[in-house]
Design a protein around this motif. Structure first.
Motif, PDB file in Angstrom:
ATOM      1  N   ASP A 249       0.974  -1.304   0.056  1.00 56.04           N
ATOM      2  CA  ASP A 249      -0.013  -0.166   0.031  1.00 56.04           C
ATOM      3  C   ASP A 249       0.883   1.205  -0.001  1.00 56.04           C
ATOM      4  O   ASP A 249       1.323   1.893   0.932  1.00 56.04           O
ATOM      5  N   THR A 250       1.269   1.763  -1.294  1.00 57.48           N
ATOM      6  CA  THR A 250       2.287   2.865  -1.270  1.00 57.48           C
ATOM      7  C   THR A 250       1.957   4.091  -0.759  1.00 57.48           C
ATOM      8  O   THR A 250       2.743   4.913  -0.527  1.00 57.48           O
ATOM      9  N   PHE A 251       0.624   4.283  -0.784  1.00 59.27           N
ATOM     10  CA  PHE A 251       0.252   5.508  -0.539  1.00 59.27           C
ATOM     11  C   PHE A 251       0.207   5.712   0.862  1.00 59.27           C
ATOM     12  O   PHE A 251       0.632   6.790   1.626  1.00 59.27           O
ATOM     13  N   THR A 252       0.239   4.589   1.722  1.00 61.63           N
ATOM     14  CA  THR A 252       0.191   4.471   3.358  1.00 61.63           C
ATOM     15  C   THR A 252       1.711   4.816   3.644  1.00 61.63           C
ATOM     16  O   THR A 252       1.885   5.375   4.380  1.00 61.63           O
ATOM     17  N   GLN A 253       2.468   4.042   2.807  1.00 66.97           N
ATOM     18  CA  GLN A 253       3.851   4.200   3.199  1.00 66.97           C
ATOM     19  C   GLN A 253       4.560   5.412   2.998  1.00 66.97           C
ATOM     20  O   GLN A 253       5.133   6.003   3.892  1.00 66.97           O
ATOM     21  N   PHE A 254       4.122   6.129   1.964  1.00 67.37           N
ATOM     22  CA  PHE A 254       4.725   7.268   1.502  1.00 67.37           C
ATOM     23  C   PHE A 254       4.081   8.451   2.551  1.00 67.37           C
ATOM     24  O   PHE A 254       4.758   9.498   3.030  1.00 67.37           O
ATOM     25  N   LEU A 345       7.627   0.067   5.668  1.00 65.51           N
ATOM     26  CA  LEU A 345       7.204  -1.033   6.961  1.00 65.51           C
ATOM     27  C   LEU A 345       6.268  -2.053   6.459  1.00 65.51           C
ATOM     28  O   LEU A 345       5.720  -1.895   5.655  1.00 65.51           O
ATOM     29  N   SER A 346       6.584  -3.204   6.985  1.00 66.57           N
ATOM     30  CA  SER A 346       5.640  -4.273   6.990  1.00 66.57           C
ATOM     31  C   SER A 346       5.508  -5.250   7.932  1.00 66.57           C
ATOM     32  O   SER A 346       6.489  -5.259   8.843  1.00 66.57           O
ATOM     33  N   SER A 347       4.432  -6.058   7.986  1.00 61.38           N
ATOM     34  CA  SER A 347       3.964  -6.631   9.209  1.00 61.38           C
ATOM     35  C   SER A 347       4.419  -8.321   9.030  1.00 61.38           C
ATOM     36  O   SER A 347       4.301  -8.694   7.938  1.00 61.38           O
ATOM     37  N   ARG A 348       5.260  -8.816  10.128  1.00 61.76           N
ATOM     38  CA  ARG A 348       5.493 -10.223   9.968  1.00 61.76           C
ATOM     39  C   ARG A 348       5.138 -11.010  11.343  1.00 61.76           C
ATOM     40  O   ARG A 348       4.901 -10.325  12.347  1.00 61.76           O
ATOM     41  N   LYS A 357      10.308 -14.146   8.514  1.00 57.25           N
ATOM     42  CA  LYS A 357      10.747 -14.407   7.001  1.00 57.25           C
ATOM     43  C   LYS A 357      10.379 -13.166   6.368  1.00 57.25           C
ATOM     44  O   LYS A 357       9.482 -12.442   6.523  1.00 57.25           O
ATOM     45  N   TYR A 358      11.473 -12.729   5.449  1.00 55.75           N
ATOM     46  CA  TYR A 358      11.227 -11.261   4.837  1.00 55.75           C
ATOM     47  C   TYR A 358      11.962 -11.405   3.464  1.00 55.75           C
ATOM     48  O   TYR A 358      13.404 -12.017   3.391  1.00 55.75           O
ATOM     49  N   VAL A 383       8.674  -5.219  10.432  1.00 54.52           N
ATOM     50  CA  VAL A 383      10.084  -5.062   9.686  1.00 54.52           C
ATOM     51  C   VAL A 383      10.140  -3.655   9.113  1.00 54.52           C
ATOM     52  O   VAL A 383       9.114  -2.927   8.562  1.00 54.52           O
ATOM     53  N   ILE A 384      11.279  -3.043   9.612  1.00 51.25           N
ATOM     54  CA  ILE A 384      11.755  -1.726   8.855  1.00 51.25           C
ATOM     55  C   ILE A 384      12.850  -1.759   8.015  1.00 51.25           C
ATOM     56  O   ILE A 384      13.817  -2.027   8.404  1.00 51.25           O
ATOM     57  N   ARG A 385      12.533  -1.366   6.895  1.00 49.75           N
ATOM     58  CA  ARG A 385      13.909  -1.609   5.711  1.00 49.75           C
ATOM     59  C   ARG A 385      13.880   0.127   5.452  1.00 49.75           C
ATOM     60  O   ARG A 385      13.121   0.706   4.906  1.00 49.75           O
ATOM     61  N   SER A 386      15.002   0.734   6.034  1.00 49.69           N
ATOM     62  CA  SER A 386      15.367   1.992   5.953  1.00 49.69           C
ATOM     63  C   SER A 386      15.642   2.056   4.318  1.00 49.69           C
ATOM     64  O   SER A 386      16.011   1.352   3.674  1.00 49.69           O
TER      65      SER A 386
END
Length: 455
Positions: A249-254, A345-348, A357-358, A383-386
């Protein structure tokens, strides 16, 4: 001379026995031809002067059915094509061979112009439509005509520039054959007050990664702007139907990244509302491909490197001077904050091996001392990918580093005698000064989903 005038001249010549030379001058022919006309008049009368092609269609005339088909196809299947392209498509797809001028004539009778029509053509059609509108008594017909008139207006209406530098940045991407053999997307941000390009980045598609790179340039070179103005048909409102992954959901991420920085996002369903950035792409499309070709640019990496110097040169030529306009950019964030803010950001879930697992790899949460931290199976982790690709995990109130778990150890204590025991390495753990808590992010995501449902 028309046929009736010839008939009148010859009739008078015969009836009054007049001068043949005078008649020849009036008609514009020789004396011998006057004799032929007299003979024809005496034998056939007025019918002799009617042209043989009267009432006969020219051999190259298009049938009425074909003209109607061309009109219907343009209104439906091939709408918005420029007429040269439409002529090619008709020949290739519909097996109708017709010139561009013929298509122009057919569409013009219905007050339809090419998207590439010049200003004078638009002005002439507008004038004709207004004349028809003034005469019609039907309100419904008048409304339809008014809609056609509106379509002829400037597609990117001008509006007053913002007062300050950094008050509003217009963002968009353009798919074009910028370099090489394949089209790519150029993402840019343009300041509304100065017309200055403050960020630009090439990518294969219009992506969150592309806009993150543009935002990174803005934050690094200028600071935090007040507002972004985008359209809501692309990355900023994109979400697949029934998509459950917040990572996609790129709008939420941005939007979440902008929320952390305090940047307002304004969207519009009308792409033409962003006239500043749309006109900027028109200028770039006529100049940048030539510059890239002369620089022998063939890859995205080379193109993005070229943009660093070209944008400065472009702004110097086309943008208004920054010195004369007050800047409202807030203080530039440090590199660490930018890196951690422009994150995905993503949930695992933690599995029964205390790993998560990512992207098809298994990672183990570790603390700042490099010691593995174990959690129960099913524990939710974020998970936070900078921006620079580093991975962190937020579990509950605590942030951990993520250590890749290899499939096999590189050495064996039992069989490799020279093996030095590996000690845990200290890991950098960012301070918990960002709203990275799972509950905070999910609350924001739900608010965006509700906003879309209402819209």
């Amino acid at each position: 001379m028309d046929e009736n005038q010839k008939y009148e001249v010859i009739k008078k010549l015969v009836d009054t026995n007049g001068n043949k030379k005078t008649a020849a001058l009036k008609i514009g022919c020789s004396d011998r031809h006057i004799n032929r006309l007299i003979k024809g008049y005496q034998e056939q009368g007025k019918s002799f002067f009617i042209h043989g092609n009267r009432g006969r269609q020219p051999a190259i005339t298009l049938p009425t059915d074909t003209k109607q088909l061309i009109l219907d196809l343009y209104r439906t299947k091939y709408s918005d094509c420029n007429l040269t392209h439409y002529s090619e498509l008709l020949k290739e797809k519909e097996h109708i061979s017709v010139s561009v001028s013929a298509i122009t004539s057919i569409l013009r009778k219905e007050y339809i112009l090419s998207p590439k029509a010049n200003r004078s053509s638009k002005k002439a059609v507008k004038k004709a439509l207004k004349a028809i509108q003034s005469k019609t008594k039907s309100k419904k017909k008048a409304a339809i005509i008014q809609s056609s008139i509106m379509d002829l207006e400037d597609s990117h209406p001008r509006h007053p520039r913002c007062a300050y530098f950094g008050e509003m940045l217009q963002m968009d991407a353009s798919l074009h054959l910028w370099f090489g053999q394949f089209k790519t997307q150029l993402h840019i941000a343009v300041d509304d007050a100065t017309g200055q390009i403050v960020g630009a980045y090439f990518d294969e598609q219009e992506t969150l990664n592309g806009y993150y790179h543009v935002l990174y340039q803005v934050l690094s070179n200028y600071g935090i702007p007040y507002q972004f103005f985008t359209d809501n048909r692309t990355v900023f409102e994109y979400k697949k139907k029934h998509e459950t992954s917040l990572e996609k959901d790129t709008f939420t991420q941005f939007g979440y990244a902008c929320k952390q920085l305090g940047i307002d996002i304004r969207t519009s369903s009308v792409a033409q509302a962003k006239g500043r950035v749309e006109r900027m792409f028109g200028t770039l499309q006529s100049r940048l491909p030539v510059e890239l070709r002369l620089a022998n640019v063939t890859s995205i990496q080379q193109a993005n490197q070229f943009l660093h110097t070209y944008i400065k040169k472009f702004n110097k030529q086309f943008a208004l001077p920054i010195d004369s306009i007050k800047s409202v950019f807030e203080m530039q964030p440090d590199s660490d904050k930018i890196n951690l803010t422009l994150a995905v950001l993503s949930s695992r879930k933690i599995d029964n091996g205390s790993c998560l697992k990512y992207q098809n790899e298994y990672y183990l949460p570790v603390n700042s001392q490099g010691i593995a931290v174990h959690h129960r199976k099913g524990t939710t982790a974020m998970v936070i990918r900078s921006f620079n690709g580093e991975l962190f995990s937020c579990i509950g109130e605590q942030v951990y580093a993520l250590e890749l778990l290899p499939e096999h150890k590189l050495s064996s204590k039992a069989f490799d005698l020279a093996t030095i025991p590996e000690l845990p390495k200290k890991k950098y753990i960012p301070p918990m000064n960002h709203p990275w808590k799972q509950a905070s992010f999910e609350k924001y995501a739900k608010s965006q989903l509700h906003r879309k449902d209402v819209a």
